[in-house]
Design an enzyme around this catalytic site. Structure first.
Site, PDB file in Angstrom:
ATOM      1  N   ALA A 217      -6.934   4.616  -0.416  1.00 18.55           N
ATOM      2  CA  ALA A 217      -6.743   3.715   0.234  1.00 18.55           C
ATOM      3  C   ALA A 217      -5.392   2.690  -0.558  1.00 18.55           C
ATOM      4  O   ALA A 217      -5.181   3.460  -1.622  1.00 18.55           O
ATOM      5  CB  ALA A 217      -8.220   3.007   0.296  1.00 18.55           C
ATOM      6  N   HIS A 218      -5.406   1.574  -0.333  1.00 19.22           N
ATOM      7  CA  HIS A 218      -4.455   0.913  -1.395  1.00 19.22           C
ATOM      8  C   HIS A 218      -5.240   0.480  -2.922  1.00 19.22           C
ATOM      9  O   HIS A 218      -5.637   0.761  -3.781  1.00 19.22           O
ATOM     10  CB  HIS A 218      -5.138  -0.436  -0.462  1.00 19.22           C
ATOM     11  CG  HIS A 218      -6.080  -1.511  -1.026  1.00 19.22           C
ATOM     12  ND1 HIS A 218      -6.299  -2.104  -2.658  1.00 19.22           N
ATOM     13  CD2 HIS A 218      -7.567  -1.591  -0.536  1.00 19.22           C
ATOM     14  CE1 HIS A 218      -7.437  -2.011  -2.641  1.00 19.22           C
ATOM     15  NE2 HIS A 218      -7.870  -1.608  -1.415  1.00 19.22           N
ATOM     16  N   ASP A 219      -3.386   0.642  -3.453  1.00 19.92           N
ATOM     17  CA  ASP A 219      -3.686   0.586  -5.069  1.00 19.92           C
ATOM     18  C   ASP A 219      -3.857   1.833  -5.489  1.00 19.92           C
ATOM     19  O   ASP A 219      -4.308   1.123  -7.247  1.00 19.92           O
ATOM     20  CB  ASP A 219      -3.987  -1.047  -5.409  1.00 19.92           C
ATOM     21  CG  ASP A 219      -3.037  -2.192  -4.423  1.00 19.92           C
ATOM     22  OD1 ASP A 219      -1.801  -2.510  -4.545  1.00 19.92           O
ATOM     23  OD2 ASP A 219      -3.468  -2.929  -3.349  1.00 19.92           O
ATOM     24  N   THR A 220      -4.203   2.662  -5.532  1.00 23.40           N
ATOM     25  CA  THR A 220      -4.612   3.702  -6.101  1.00 23.40           C
ATOM     26  C   THR A 220      -3.400   4.485  -6.054  1.00 23.40           C
ATOM     27  O   THR A 220      -2.459   4.868  -5.833  1.00 23.40           O
ATOM     28  CB  THR A 220      -5.952   4.460  -5.468  1.00 23.40           C
ATOM     29  OG1 THR A 220      -6.939   4.249  -4.854  1.00 23.40           O
ATOM     30  CG2 THR A 220      -5.677   6.372  -5.957  1.00 23.40           C
ATOM     31  N   CYS A 237      -7.574   0.661  -5.370  1.00 27.59           N
ATOM     32  CA  CYS A 237      -7.766   0.933  -6.901  1.00 27.59           C
ATOM     33  C   CYS A 237      -8.298   1.337  -7.973  1.00 27.59           C
ATOM     34  O   CYS A 237      -8.627   1.226  -9.076  1.00 27.59           O
ATOM     35  CB  CYS A 237      -7.844  -1.172  -7.117  1.00 27.59           C
ATOM     36  SG  CYS A 237      -7.807  -2.051  -6.104  1.00 27.59           S
TER      37      CYS A 237
END
Length: 311
Positions: A217-220, A237
């Protein structure tokens, strides 16, 4: 996301038509979601529970729905609806650009890389040298792929973050305008999905190998030389340090850190930070040896109860 140039506080306020507190020439360098903000960024906050977190964050411009005392060295943008105005800024600085061909003319692809049939490559994508992109891979706008990267069929890089706010009429979506960055010598299996950052970057570190059907998922941020087996799901994240191994069907909650060299066994659920260099198992995941003792104790419990009844 950093802007192409530094803007003034007054310029930003004019884009979204909101009042501001601070010097009109206060410099604004970019915008980011709360988990990844840096000095010079705008961050938004629209709930009193998170006011302090936003005001005390690294961000130097806070888009907020209440007039509050402005911290020293920062500026405020006062908005009736920070969520919507943050979206307006995203659309202004990185608008959606329709594609008209399978491989965008603005994409930069290394001469030694191989792009198989039916691959889609969006606007401003960068692909390095000696890469192999298999059929039916989709690479959204602004993704950056290093050298010696292999991506197998059906994988999608750069889809939107799963980020919604509940409203009386339904759900409003936070617009994603970040990127996916894949570093050198990475291999990504078939039918994987790696979401772009909301405004920052989702990063796959050098030498990491990812099996089929993995969701990131996003910003990982995944470190170097990690191994991620099939059907792993990693929420947004999350920070996974170097040389971590996640075996099949591991689930990882958002905004935690898995330390360097940790190993998480199959079907475990990770709900908190994990220390480096240890093996983990179970849901919630704990140190493997301790969890195995717990399983053995539970298995023996019916016999223990039966013995008590027969006394």
């Amino acid at each position: 996301m950093k802007f192409a140039r530094i803007h003034s506080l007054k310029e930003i306020s004019g884009i979204i038509d909101v009042p501001y507190i601070g010097d009109e020439n206060f410099p604004v360098e970019g915008m980011n979601e709360i988990h990844v903000v840096e000095p010079g960024d705008i961050v938004f906050v629209d709930h009193p529970k998170y006011y302090s977190k936003a005001l005390e964050s690294a961000a130097t411009v806070i888009l907020i729905n209440k007039e509050v005392d402005c911290p020293e060295g920062k500026a405020l943008l006062i908005s009736k609806d920070p969520f919507t105005d943050f979206n307006r800024l995203s659309q202004h600085f990185r608008p959606f650009i329709k594609s008209s061909q399978p491989v965008s003319a603005s994409a930069v692809i290394g001469k030694t890389s191989v792009i198989q049939p039916n691959v889609f490559i969006g606007n401003h994508v960068v692909i390095g040298e000696h890469c192999l992109i298999h059929p039916n891979v989709t690479i959204y706008d602004n993704c950056v792929i290093g050298d010696h990267v292999t991506i197998h069929s059906g994988t999608v890089l750069g889809a939107d973050a799963f980020y919604f706010q509940k409203r009386p009429k339904g759900f409003d979506k936070l617009i994603s305008c970040g990127r996916v960055i894949v570093e050198d010598h990475v291999e990504i299996g078939a039918a994987c999905t790696i979401d772009k950052g909301v405004t920052g970057d989702t990063i796959i570190g050098e030498g990491t190998k990812i099996d089929n059907q993995v969701q990131i998922a996003h910003d990982t941020r995944i470190g170097k030389k990690c191994l991620i087996a099939s059907q792993v799901g990693i929420a947004g994240c999350t920070r996974i340090e170097d040389e971590v191994t996640l075996w099949g069907q591991v689930g990882v909650i958002s905004d935690i850190t898995i330390g360097k060299g940790a190993v998480v066994y199959a079907q475990s659920g990770v709900g908190k930070d994990l220390e480096a260099g240890k093996a983990y198992f179970g849901s919630p995941a704990g140190e493997a040896r301790e969890k195995y003792r717990e399983v053995a104790a539970l298995k023996a419990l019916p016999k223990f109860i039966e013995n008590l009844k027969n006394r």
